[in-house]
Motif scaffolding. Structure first.
Motif, mmCIF file in Angstrom:
data_model
loop_
_atom_site.group_PDB
_atom_site.id
_atom_site.type_symbol
_atom_site.label_atom_id
_atom_site.label_comp_id
_atom_site.label_asym_id
_atom_site.label_seq_id
_atom_site.Cartn_x
_atom_site.Cartn_y
_atom_site.Cartn_z
ATOM 1 N N ASP A 50 0.804 -1.224 0.000
ATOM 2 C CA ASP A 50 0.000 0.000 0.000
ATOM 3 C C ASP A 50 0.837 1.275 0.000
ATOM 4 N N ILE A 51 2.154 1.136 -0.177
ATOM 5 C CA ILE A 51 3.027 2.316 -0.192
ATOM 6 C C ILE A 51 3.195 2.792 -1.631
ATOM 7 N N LYS A 52 2.871 4.042 -1.863
ATOM 8 C CA LYS A 52 2.891 4.581 -3.216
ATOM 9 C C LYS A 52 4.245 5.223 -3.530
ATOM 10 N N SER A 53 4.621 5.167 -4.774
ATOM 11 C CA SER A 53 5.836 5.842 -5.220
ATOM 12 C C SER A 53 5.611 7.347 -5.265
ATOM 13 N N LYS A 54 6.697 8.086 -5.363
ATOM 14 C CA LYS A 54 6.623 9.544 -5.395
ATOM 15 C C LYS A 54 6.670 10.045 -6.844
ATOM 16 N N PRO A 55 6.015 11.153 -7.128
ATOM 17 C CA PRO A 55 6.105 11.718 -8.494
ATOM 18 C C PRO A 55 7.530 12.158 -8.791
ATOM 19 N N LEU A 56 7.951 11.945 -10.023
ATOM 20 C CA LEU A 56 9.310 12.319 -10.394
ATOM 21 C C LEU A 56 9.444 13.836 -10.394
ATOM 22 N N GLN A 57 10.581 14.281 -9.856
ATOM 23 C CA GLN A 57 10.834 15.714 -9.791
ATOM 24 C C GLN A 57 11.510 16.180 -11.078
ATOM 25 N N ALA A 58 11.255 17.417 -11.426
ATOM 26 C CA ALA A 58 11.930 17.979 -12.597
ATOM 27 C C ALA A 58 13.425 18.028 -12.337
ATOM 28 N N ALA A 59 14.177 17.609 -13.316
ATOM 29 C CA ALA A 59 15.631 17.584 -13.165
ATOM 30 C C ALA A 59 16.165 19.008 -13.031
ATOM 31 N N ARG A 60 17.071 19.186 -12.056
ATOM 32 C CA ARG A 60 17.698 20.492 -11.895
ATOM 33 C C ARG A 60 18.746 20.677 -12.980
ATOM 34 N N PRO A 61 18.855 21.889 -13.533
ATOM 35 C CA PRO A 61 19.866 22.096 -14.566
ATOM 36 C C PRO A 61 21.266 21.856 -14.013
ATOM 37 N N ILE A 62 22.124 21.309 -14.844
ATOM 38 C CA ILE A 62 23.498 21.025 -14.425
ATOM 39 C C ILE A 62 24.294 22.322 -14.443
ATOM 40 N N ASN A 63 24.932 22.647 -13.335
ATOM 41 C CA ASN A 63 25.786 23.830 -13.273
ATOM 42 C C ASN A 63 27.164 23.439 -13.814
ATOM 43 N N TYR A 64 27.462 23.877 -15.032
ATOM 44 C CA TYR A 64 28.750 23.550 -15.627
ATOM 45 C C TYR A 64 29.764 24.682 -15.438
ATOM 46 N N GLN A 65 29.341 25.773 -14.774
ATOM 47 C CA GLN A 65 30.230 26.910 -14.591
ATOM 48 C C GLN A 65 30.969 26.887 -13.256
ATOM 49 N N TRP A 66 30.598 25.937 -12.376
ATOM 50 C CA TRP A 66 31.204 25.969 -11.051
ATOM 51 C C TRP A 66 32.732 25.825 -11.076
ATOM 52 N N PRO A 67 33.332 25.046 -12.004
ATOM 53 C CA PRO A 67 34.805 24.979 -11.989
ATOM 54 C C PRO A 67 35.472 26.327 -12.256
ATOM 55 N N ASP A 68 34.767 27.241 -12.952
ATOM 56 C CA ASP A 68 35.340 28.555 -13.232
ATOM 57 C C ASP A 68 35.478 29.395 -11.973
ATOM 58 N N HIS A 69 34.745 29.025 -10.919
ATOM 59 C CA HIS A 69 34.763 29.791 -9.665
ATOM 60 C C HIS A 69 35.387 28.988 -8.522
ATOM 61 N N LEU A 70 36.153 27.975 -8.877
ATOM 62 C CA LEU A 70 36.708 27.082 -7.857
ATOM 63 C C LEU A 70 37.557 27.845 -6.841
ATOM 64 N N ALA A 71 38.381 28.766 -7.286
ATOM 65 C CA ALA A 71 39.273 29.490 -6.367
ATOM 66 C C ALA A 71 38.477 30.171 -5.261
ATOM 67 N N ALA A 72 37.324 30.739 -5.618
ATOM 68 C CA ALA A 72 36.494 31.407 -4.607
ATOM 69 C C ALA A 72 35.878 30.404 -3.647
ATOM 70 N N TRP A 73 35.419 29.269 -4.181
ATOM 71 C CA TRP A 73 34.820 28.266 -3.308
ATOM 72 C C TRP A 73 35.845 27.698 -2.329
ATOM 73 N N LEU A 74 37.078 27.531 -2.772
ATOM 74 C CA LEU A 74 38.101 26.940 -1.894
ATOM 75 C C LEU A 74 38.425 27.824 -0.701
ATOM 76 N N THR A 75 38.227 29.130 -0.841
ATOM 77 C CA THR A 75 38.526 30.043 0.267
ATOM 78 C C THR A 75 37.276 30.429 1.058
ATOM 79 N N ASP A 76 36.130 29.888 0.678
ATOM 80 C CA ASP A 76 34.874 30.216 1.363
ATOM 81 C C ASP A 76 34.746 29.357 2.622
ATOM 82 N N GLU A 77 35.005 29.947 3.766
ATOM 83 C CA GLU A 77 35.032 29.191 5.018
ATOM 84 C C GLU A 77 33.643 28.816 5.522
ATOM 85 N N ARG A 78 32.600 29.281 4.838
ATOM 86 C CA ARG A 78 31.254 28.826 5.197
ATOM 87 C C ARG A 78 31.055 27.373 4.773
ATOM 88 N N LEU A 79 31.806 26.937 3.789
ATOM 89 C CA LEU A 79 31.702 25.577 3.281
ATOM 90 C C LEU A 79 32.581 24.647 4.102
#
Length: 274
Positions: free
Chosen positions: A105-134
């Protein structure tokens, strides 16, 4: 074979008799091992005598609810796990090893819309590496994937022993110096030089993929994109192909450690990227 969950030998034999691929059999085993491990720690019905035939629908719902709330799995993953459990309990029921079909009696969940792939994150790697919130493990994940490493390989014992960072950039090596200050005490405690280590005492000190996700998931609110390692790797591959449009398939396959049959798929993704 060591039994990781009840009736494993018979269940695996049944799957193999139906020509189920070994990779899929391994997925069933992983799901059912995790399911029973969860029951052993959190489900009073199962804790009493480890009898799988006493489980009813609320017991299954408890586990599935945990997947959604604690692990925050996507609906697609939820549905696949529910399917694994359903096949398993139908198998037990067909052999009179359980009087219940607790998944019925357990039902499956509706499929969620796929989130777009962020292909630009490697361009900002230097900033992410110094972000101490992460968290340190989040930043290390981004760094390793930006060098083309699949995270499953990075989590394996002795990965760092064969890793060369001599040609990494100055800011990447500076990050590793800071990271070493974080991970050094853990390495000393566990007598292990790998990087992804648990922060609590454990027989096996290596962080698992679900364990890593516990660090990645909260940081998604900071970066604003999916930190799923598989999605990050796709973004990195698309980024690379967009930066090297004239590179031959052979050179791309060698540089990115891709399977030859997958290059067309990633080229199409890179061409569709905005």
């Amino acid at each position: 074979m060591t039994q990781e969950y009840p009736y494993q030998t018979a269940f695996v034999r049944d799957l193999e008799a139906r020509d189920i691929a070994q990779a899929t059999v391994a997925e069933y085993n992983a799901t059912l091992k995790d399911f029973c491990n969860y029951l052993e720690h959190f489900n009073p019905t199962y804790q009493r005598d480890h009898r799988i035939n006493q489980l009813q629908t609320p017991d299954i719902e408890q586990y599935l609810s945990m997947l959604l709330t604690a692990r925050q799995v996507q609906n697609q993953t939820y549905n696949k796990i529910l399917s694994h459990l359903n096949v398993y309990f139908k198998f037990l029921f067909s052999h009179n090893w359980t009087p219940y079909l607790p998944t019925l009696d357990i039902k499956s969940k509706p499929l969620q819309a796929a989130r777009p792939i962020n292909y630009q994150w490697p361009d900002h790697l230097a900033a992410w590496l110094t972000d101490e919130r992460l968290h340190w493990y989040t930043r290390l994940t981004l760094l390793l994937i930006s060098h083309g490493y699949a995270i499953q390989a990075c989590l394996k014992p002795d990965f760092t022993a064969s890793l060369s960072t001599n040609d990494w950039s100055t800011n990447e090596r500076q990050f590793l110096e800071g990271f070493q200050a974080f991970v050094g005490p853990l390495q000393d405690r566990f007598q292990c030089r790998d990087w992804f280590l648990k922060q609590r005492q454990a027989t096996d000190p290596h962080l698992t993929l679900p364990g890593l996700h516990k660090y990645l998931r909260p940081d998604e609110a900071i970066v604003g994109f999916s930190l799923s390692p598989s999605v990050l790797l796709q973004g990195y591959l698309i980024n690379y192909l967009r930066r090297h449009p004239q590179q031959s398939d052979r050179d791309v396959i060698q540089a990115l450690h891709l399977e030859p049959g997958s290059i067309d798929y990633y080229r199409r993704l890179s061409q569709r990227a905005d």
